[in-house]
Motif scaffolding. Sequence first.
Motif, PDB file in Angstrom:
ATOM      1  N   ARG A   1       8.327   8.680   0.656  1.00  0.00           N
ATOM      2  CA  ARG A   1       7.344   7.606   0.779  1.00  0.00           C
ATOM      3  C   ARG A   1       5.983   8.152   0.377  1.00  0.00           C
ATOM      4  O   ARG A   1       5.610   9.256   0.749  1.00  0.00           O
TER       5      ARG A   1
ATOM      6  N   SER B   1      -3.847   4.988  -2.424  1.00  0.00           N
ATOM      7  CA  SER B   1      -5.230   4.957  -1.950  1.00  0.00           C
ATOM      8  C   SER B   1      -5.981   3.880  -2.719  1.00  0.00           C
ATOM      9  O   SER B   1      -5.653   3.570  -3.848  1.00  0.00           O
TER      10      SER B   1
ATOM     11  N   ASN C   1       1.821   6.804   0.003  1.00  0.00           N
ATOM     12  CA  ASN C   1       0.817   5.760   0.245  1.00  0.00           C
ATOM     13  C   ASN C   1      -0.134   5.706  -0.931  1.00  0.00           C
ATOM     14  O   ASN C   1      -0.491   6.734  -1.499  1.00  0.00           O
TER      15      ASN C   1
ATOM     16  N   ASP D   1       0.800  -1.220   0.000  1.00  0.00           N
ATOM     17  CA  ASP D   1       0.000   0.000   0.000  1.00  0.00           C
ATOM     18  C   ASP D   1       0.833   1.271   0.000  1.00  0.00           C
ATOM     19  O   ASP D   1       0.324   2.364   0.216  1.00  0.00           O
ATOM     20  N   ASN D   2       2.174   1.125  -0.213  1.00  0.00           N
ATOM     21  CA  ASN D   2       2.999   2.315  -0.276  1.00  0.00           C
ATOM     22  C   ASN D   2       4.251   2.034  -1.089  1.00  0.00           C
ATOM     23  O   ASN D   2       4.589   0.876  -1.357  1.00  0.00           O
TER      24      ASN D   2
END
Length: 114
Positions: free
Chosen positions: A109, A113, A111, A91-92
């Motif tokens: 970094r 969605s 993330n 998820d990142n």
Amino acid sequence: PFTIKVAGLGLFTGTHPVLYLPLVKDRLVLEIHELLWQTFDGLGQEVSTHYHPDSLLPHITLAHSDITNENISEVTEMLAFRVFNWECSIDNLALIKQSANEVGELLYRTNFSS
């Protein structure tokens, strides 16, 4: 976010063995890696050819610099009979700068969605 699959247990052999969990090389993983390689190609210094798309073996490192002649059989015996058949959600994405023999430094970094 996307899902990766872990399958089995692996060992990169040599003077400094690396114990790892191999990832299934599915189409999405390869496409993402190719895109990242093309985007960042030429920006790094001393980039290992192990990460080139033609030779990529995606994996999760378990033990890197602490495997010795004295403990390798104990470590592999402890893990050899476990089942490593997992799915993990990614998820990142992180960009880490690392010089040889140093701990990496997180530069960026983001993330994803859903």
